[in-house]
Motif scaffolding. Structure first.
Motif, short mmCIF file in Angstrom:
data_model
loop_
_atom_site.label_atom_id
_atom_site.label_comp_id
_atom_site.label_asym_id
_atom_site.label_seq_id
_atom_site.Cartn_x
_atom_site.Cartn_y
_atom_site.Cartn_z
N THR A 2 8.13 -75.31 37.37
CA THR A 2 8.34 -74.16 38.24
C THR A 2 9.75 -73.64 38.07
N ASP A 3 9.85 -72.33 37.96
CA ASP A 3 11.18 -71.74 37.85
C ASP A 3 11.96 -71.89 39.15
N THR A 54 14.20 -61.19 35.71
CA THR A 54 12.98 -61.47 36.46
C THR A 54 12.79 -60.35 37.47
N SER A 55 11.76 -60.45 38.28
CA SER A 55 11.50 -59.42 39.28
C SER A 55 12.20 -59.75 40.59
N ASP A 57 10.74 -59.53 43.38
CA ASP A 57 9.75 -60.33 44.11
C ASP A 57 9.90 -61.81 43.80
N ASN A 58 10.14 -62.14 42.54
CA ASN A 58 10.31 -63.53 42.16
C ASN A 58 11.57 -64.13 42.80
N LEU A 61 10.74 -64.88 46.37
CA LEU A 61 9.91 -66.08 46.47
C LEU A 61 10.73 -67.34 46.25
N LEU A 62 11.59 -67.33 45.25
CA LEU A 62 12.39 -68.52 44.93
C LEU A 62 13.40 -68.85 46.02
#
Length: 71
Positions: A2-3, A54-55, A57-58, A61-62
């Motif tokens: 997982t990033d 990256t986005s 959104d990402n 989330l992270l």
């Protein structure tokens, strides 16, 4: 795997100092984001996404995931 913010940073070949300089924040601020001790302010989300390729959104989330402490 997982990033994480750290893994995304390392994939781009950046140090915490590089990210701090690009976003005009301190190294401890970047570290705090990576360790989920704090979250980036909304104004940093698109900038961080661009730098880390990256986005937004990402990034959200992270950085919205709290680490669960083991007892």
């Amino acid at each position: 795997m997982t990033d994480t913010l750290e893994s995304l940073r390392l994939k781009q070949g950046f140090s915490q100092k590089d990210i701090a300089n690009k976003l005009h924040v301190t190294i401890p601020t970047v570290s705090s984001w990576e360790l989920n001790k704090s979250r980036p302010r909304p104004k940093f989300i698109p900038l961080l996404a661009e730098v880390l390729n990256t986005s937004a959104d990402n990034i959200i989330l992270l950085t919205n995931t709290k680490k669960v402490s083991k007892k």
